[in-house]
Design a protein around this motif. Sequence first.
Motif, PDB file in Angstrom:
ATOM      1  N   VAL A  89       0.837  -1.205   0.000  1.00 62.06           N
ATOM      2  CA  VAL A  89       0.000   0.000   0.000  1.00 62.06           C
ATOM      3  C   VAL A  89       0.868   1.249   0.000  1.00 62.06           C
ATOM      4  O   VAL A  89       1.748   1.407   0.843  1.00 62.06           O
ATOM      5  N   ARG A  90       0.603   2.147  -0.941  1.00 64.41           N
ATOM      6  CA  ARG A  90       1.329   3.411  -1.053  1.00 64.41           C
ATOM      7  C   ARG A  90       0.760   4.464  -0.126  1.00 64.41           C
ATOM      8  O   ARG A  90       1.486   5.236   0.483  1.00 64.41           O
ATOM      9  N   GLN A  91      -0.580   4.513  -0.027  1.00 65.53           N
ATOM     10  CA  GLN A  91      -1.256   5.580   0.700  1.00 65.53           C
ATOM     11  C   GLN A  91      -2.706   5.170   0.937  1.00 65.53           C
ATOM     12  O   GLN A  91      -3.262   4.389   0.176  1.00 65.53           O
ATOM     13  N   VAL A  92      -3.324   5.742   1.980  1.00 69.31           N
ATOM     14  CA  VAL A  92      -4.747   5.534   2.244  1.00 69.31           C
ATOM     15  C   VAL A  92      -5.426   6.897   2.311  1.00 69.31           C
ATOM     16  O   VAL A  92      -4.932   7.811   2.976  1.00 69.31           O
ATOM     17  N   ILE A  93      -6.560   7.010   1.613  1.00 66.57           N
ATOM     18  CA  ILE A  93      -7.396   8.206   1.699  1.00 66.57           C
ATOM     19  C   ILE A  93      -8.772   7.750   2.163  1.00 66.57           C
ATOM     20  O   ILE A  93      -9.367   6.852   1.550  1.00 66.57           O
ATOM     21  N   THR A  94      -9.249   8.343   3.249  1.00 66.39           N
ATOM     22  CA  THR A  94     -10.564   7.998   3.765  1.00 66.39           C
ATOM     23  C   THR A  94     -11.547   9.126   3.451  1.00 66.39           C
ATOM     24  O   THR A  94     -11.201  10.300   3.547  1.00 66.39           O
ATOM     25  N   LEU A  95     -12.757   8.753   3.083  1.00 67.66           N
ATOM     26  CA  LEU A  95     -13.834   9.702   2.820  1.00 67.66           C
ATOM     27  C   LEU A  95     -14.949   9.458   3.835  1.00 67.66           C
ATOM     28  O   LEU A  95     -15.574   8.392   3.816  1.00 67.66           O
ATOM     29  N   ALA A  96     -15.171  10.406   4.732  1.00 67.39           N
ATOM     30  CA  ALA A  96     -16.284  10.335   5.685  1.00 67.39           C
ATOM     31  C   ALA A  96     -16.326   8.996   6.420  1.00 67.39           C
ATOM     32  O   ALA A  96     -17.355   8.352   6.510  1.00 67.39           O
TER      33      ALA A  96
END
Length: 180
Positions: A89-96
């Motif tokens: 995994v390079r990065q995690v972006i969470t939405l709400a």
Amino acid sequence: DGQPVLVFPGFMATDFSTPALRRFLRHLGYAAHGWRLERNLGPSPELAARMVERLGTIPRRYGRRVGLIGWSLGAIYARELARRFPEDVRQVITLASPFRDVEATNVPRFLHGVARRRPLPDEADYRKILHETLPVPTTAIYSRSDGTVAWQSCRLEEGPASENIEVASSHLGIGHHPVA
């Protein structure tokens, strides 16, 4: 540059809820993928195994680490996959996503029953660490006007590899929101 990204839908949603987000990511040059695991009915041992398998196919295909974007419950899955497989995994972006307190939600209780899921064997232990810092860069996008989850439960402890971004959006609209 063709960086692969895997997008996870929220509770009770499918890939049908994320095509606008995936199209936008492709327009920006990312290789965006849906999760392909049907309706998100909540965590189960079977779903966990299928997500691990799905995550594994993308880094092998591209020969590089994958970005994970999750919407609400989908982001909790993305976070836990990153915790378990940081080398993929390079990065995690969470939405709400209420990862600090998964109970801080207005989701009607009857919907939890509709899911008819079996709890994970170590679910209580997982819930204790959901908010802990991940070993990969992380961005939490949240809205004070969410209306479904408590915005306070969607924020990270900020640090060198973690940031919070506030947008004005509803919970169901955040995945279509241009700023998000």
